[in-house]
Design a protein around this motif. Structure first.
Motif, PDB file in Angstrom:
ATOM      1  N   THR A  20      47.448  45.141  59.456  1.00 26.65           N
ATOM      2  CA  THR A  20      46.485  44.392  60.260  1.00 26.65           C
ATOM      3  C   THR A  20      45.079  44.758  59.806  1.00 26.65           C
ATOM      4  N   VAL A  21      44.310  43.758  59.436  1.00 24.84           N
ATOM      5  CA  VAL A  21      42.925  43.990  59.027  1.00 24.84           C
ATOM      6  C   VAL A  21      42.040  43.197  59.978  1.00 24.84           C
ATOM      7  N   CYS A  22      40.980  43.841  60.489  1.00 26.62           N
ATOM      8  CA  CYS A  22      40.206  43.234  61.587  1.00 26.62           C
ATOM      9  C   CYS A  22      38.839  42.717  61.183  1.00 26.62           C
ATOM     10  N   GLN A  23      38.457  42.912  59.960  1.00 27.79           N
ATOM     11  CA  GLN A  23      37.141  42.389  59.555  1.00 27.79           C
ATOM     12  C   GLN A  23      37.128  42.121  58.055  1.00 27.79           C
ATOM     13  N   ASN A  24      36.246  41.208  57.646  1.00 24.81           N
ATOM     14  CA  ASN A  24      36.067  40.982  56.223  1.00 24.81           C
ATOM     15  C   ASN A  24      35.351  42.179  55.626  1.00 24.81           C
ATOM     16  N   GLY A  25      35.555  42.379  54.308  1.00 22.84           N
ATOM     17  CA  GLY A  25      34.860  43.469  53.637  1.00 22.84           C
ATOM     18  C   GLY A  25      33.501  43.012  53.134  1.00 22.84           C
ATOM     19  N   LYS A  26      32.877  43.895  52.328  1.00 26.68           N
ATOM     20  CA  LYS A  26      31.533  43.564  51.804  1.00 26.68           C
ATOM     21  C   LYS A  26      31.564  42.270  51.005  1.00 26.68           C
ATOM     22  N   ASP A  27      32.527  42.211  50.037  1.00 27.89           N
ATOM     23  CA  ASP A  27      32.596  41.013  49.188  1.00 27.89           C
ATOM     24  C   ASP A  27      34.005  40.449  49.188  1.00 27.89           C
ATOM     25  N   ILE A  28      34.752  40.680  50.265  1.00 29.74           N
ATOM     26  CA  ILE A  28      36.159  40.292  50.215  1.00 29.74           C
ATOM     27  C   ILE A  28      36.616  39.836  51.609  1.00 29.74           C
ATOM     28  N   THR A  29      37.383  38.753  51.621  1.00 30.64           N
ATOM     29  CA  THR A  29      37.895  38.257  52.907  1.00 30.64           C
ATOM     30  C   THR A  29      39.087  39.108  53.337  1.00 30.64           C
ATOM     31  N   MET A  30      39.475  38.964  54.596  1.00 35.96           N
ATOM     32  CA  MET A  30      40.641  39.714  55.088  1.00 35.96           C
ATOM     33  C   MET A  30      41.910  39.322  54.333  1.00 35.96           C
ATOM     34  N   ASP A  31      42.052  38.026  54.044  1.00 38.64           N
ATOM     35  CA  ASP A  31      43.253  37.582  53.325  1.00 38.64           C
ATOM     36  C   ASP A  31      43.334  38.195  51.931  1.00 38.64           C
ATOM     37  N   LYS A  32      42.206  38.184  51.236  1.00 38.94           N
ATOM     38  CA  LYS A  32      42.168  38.762  49.876  1.00 38.94           C
ATOM     39  C   LYS A  32      42.397  40.277  49.943  1.00 38.94           C
ATOM     40  N   ALA A  33      41.844  40.901  50.962  1.00 35.10           N
ATOM     41  CA  ALA A  33      42.047  42.347  51.122  1.00 35.10           C
ATOM     42  C   ALA A  33      43.542  42.624  51.301  1.00 35.10           C
ATOM     43  N   LEU A  34      44.216  41.797  52.106  1.00 34.97           N
ATOM     44  CA  LEU A  34      45.660  41.989  52.313  1.00 34.97           C
ATOM     45  C   LEU A  34      46.440  41.733  51.032  1.00 34.97           C
ATOM     46  N   ASP A  35      45.976  40.757  50.217  1.00 37.17           N
ATOM     47  CA  ASP A  35      46.620  40.538  48.904  1.00 37.17           C
ATOM     48  C   ASP A  35      46.537  41.821  48.080  1.00 37.17           C
ATOM     49  N   GLU A  36      45.368  42.425  48.086  1.00 36.39           N
ATOM     50  CA  GLU A  36      45.172  43.652  47.286  1.00 36.39           C
ATOM     51  C   GLU A  36      46.033  44.806  47.792  1.00 36.39           C
ATOM     52  N   LEU A  37      46.074  44.960  49.120  1.00 40.32           N
ATOM     53  CA  LEU A  37      46.881  46.045  49.681  1.00 40.32           C
ATOM     54  C   LEU A  37      48.358  45.843  49.332  1.00 40.32           C
ATOM     55  N   THR A  38      48.795  44.590  49.429  1.00 38.58           N
ATOM     56  CA  THR A  38      50.201  44.287  49.135  1.00 38.58           C
ATOM     57  C   THR A  38      50.519  44.623  47.677  1.00 38.58           C
ATOM     58  N   ALA A  39      49.628  44.216  46.777  1.00 37.29           N
ATOM     59  CA  ALA A  39      49.854  44.493  45.349  1.00 37.29           C
ATOM     60  C   ALA A  39      49.893  46.007  45.117  1.00 37.29           C
ATOM     61  N   CYS A  40      49.011  46.716  45.805  1.00 38.25           N
ATOM     62  CA  CYS A  40      48.923  48.169  45.649  1.00 38.25           C
ATOM     63  C   CYS A  40      50.222  48.848  46.119  1.00 38.25           C
ATOM     64  N   ILE A  41      50.744  48.405  47.270  1.00 34.71           N
ATOM     65  CA  ILE A  41      51.997  48.987  47.782  1.00 34.71           C
ATOM     66  C   ILE A  41      53.155  48.683  46.831  1.00 34.71           C
ATOM     67  N   ASN A  42      53.186  47.453  46.336  1.00 30.98           N
ATOM     68  CA  ASN A  42      54.292  47.098  45.445  1.00 30.98           C
ATOM     69  C   ASN A  42      54.262  47.937  44.160  1.00 30.98           C
ATOM     70  N   THR A  43      53.053  48.198  43.657  1.00 30.27           N
ATOM     71  CA  THR A  43      52.941  49.044  42.459  1.00 30.27           C
ATOM     72  C   THR A  43      53.412  50.461  42.774  1.00 30.27           C
ATOM     73  N   LEU A  44      52.935  50.992  43.913  1.00 27.28           N
ATOM     74  CA  LEU A  44      53.357  52.347  44.291  1.00 27.28           C
ATOM     75  C   LEU A  44      54.875  52.416  44.454  1.00 27.28           C
ATOM     76  N   ASP A  45      55.446  51.403  45.074  1.00 29.53           N
ATOM     77  CA  ASP A  45      56.892  51.352  45.293  1.00 29.53           C
ATOM     78  C   ASP A  45      57.618  51.462  43.943  1.00 29.53           C
TER      79      ASP A  45
END
Ligand code: AMP
Ligand code: MG
Length: 323
Positions: A20-45
């Motif tokens: 759950t992400v509650c705000q947009n980042g400096k230069d990134i939307t919440m959706d894009k931030a979640l895309d990045e987190l998902t990619a990061c978890i999949n790589t770690l996995d």
């Protein structure tokens, strides 16, 4: 302009995760931030799995005594986790994996392992025999390790750092099987409220209020099998090479570090209430709090959690603050 939180459910590390992400980042939307987190978890996995045949950890376990290259994060996690194995006197031991496998936990083909076989397996468990150099690791032949006890907590730390870089200061990462990373507080400034599972039912027996910290729970209800009226859980006592049975049903650890929460919750479960309480006394430098639920349903917590824990409505359990 305020916008609603964005949630995403993903399947990784053999569990269901809710981000759950509650705000947009400096230069990134919440959706894009979640895309990045998902990619990061999949790589770690992929980097940390013991069962995925592409994983460097799988390669290490099948290297028959040879050196194996790990990912940068694989090395980082291995070094930190081995230090935690030492700090816990081997209650956490990544090399318990041959016993985890013998009892059938990764495959689901469960069996009760005989005392003789356990004794033989226990001889192959020793975190101190893991060797490291540069970007590589080596295990004596016949030994194997897995990151199951620490990977989700470590992922929480990595994702929290990523969110920090993005400038996102309000998010809740539920990484499944009770590894939680709370980033900041809720958008209204109140703490996140995280349920503590009742080991004996589907429901929650209480709630912890958390902000800016990790939480990890190890419980005997998370993965187990039963035979002849005995319950065998996925947490292995490395000294016995058998499922830990110490009178605890679950241990929750709260600290700034997700890795510490994850690793210690497993280790304290193995120690049992008395040794775990002693460990907490002896290691103020680790800076953690813990909540224990015994198999009789009693709750014990360290003083740091006294104000942040509340019993669920209707719960009448005994809650003891440790001193
Ligand atoms: P957790 O759910 O974080 O307590 O971790 C349990 C997982 O870690 C198991 O599924 C095993 O893969 C592995 N494991 C079990 N017992 C131990 C132990 N004593 N030390 C390290 N890893 C363990
Ligand atoms: Mg753990």
């Amino acid at each position: 302009m305020r916008s609603d939180p964005v949630r995403r459910t993903i399947l990784a590390m053999d569990t269901v995760m809710n981000l759950t992400v509650c705000q947009n980042g400096k230069d990134i939307t919440m959706d894009k931030a979640l895309d990045e987190l998902t990619a990061c978890i999949n790589t770690l996995d992929k980097e940390l799995s013991a069962t995925g045949q592409e994983s460097p950890i799988y390669a290490l376990n099948h290297a028959q005594g040879g050196w194996t290259a790990l990912s940068e994060r694989g090395c980082d996690l291995l070094d930190r986790a081995l230090a935690l194995c030492a700090a816990t006197g081997g209650a956490l031991d990544l090399t318990a994996y041959p016993a985890v496998e013998a009892w059938g936990f990764p495959s689901g083909e469960y069996r009760v392992v005989s005392p003789d076989e356990c004794a033989q397996l226990a001889g192959r468990i020793n975190y101190a025999a893991v060797e490291r150099k540069d970007g590589q690791a080596r295990l004596p032949e016949g030994m194997a390790l897995d990151m199951g006890a620490v990977a989700k907590g470590y992922a929480g730390d990595i994702l929290a750092a990523r969110l920090g870089e993005m400038g996102i200061t309000s998010a809740l990462l539920d990484l499944g099987q009770s590894s939680i990373q709370a980033i900041g507080a809720k958008p209204d400034g109140s703490p996140w409220r995280v349920g503590i599972q009742d080991p004996d039912s589907e429901g929650y027996l209480g709630v912890l209020s958390l902000s800016d910290c990790g939480m990890g729970t190890s419980g005997n209800y998370q993965r187990f099998f039963e035979e002849d009226g005995v319950t065998y859980c996925h947490i292995i006592d490395p000294a016995a090479a058998a499922p830990a049975q110490t009178g605890l049903s679950s241990v929750t650890v709260v600290s700034p570090s997700g890795l510490l929460c994850d690793g210690l919750s497993t280790a304290l479960f193995v120690m049992g209430l008395d040794k775990a309480t002693q460990f907490w006394h002896d290691h103020p430098e680790l800076g953690f709090d813990a909540l224990f639920i015994t198999d009789k349903g009693k709750i014990y917590l360290t003083p740091g959690l006294a104000d942040s824990f509340t019993l669920a409505e209707g719960e009448q359990r005994e809650v003891t603050v440790l001193s």
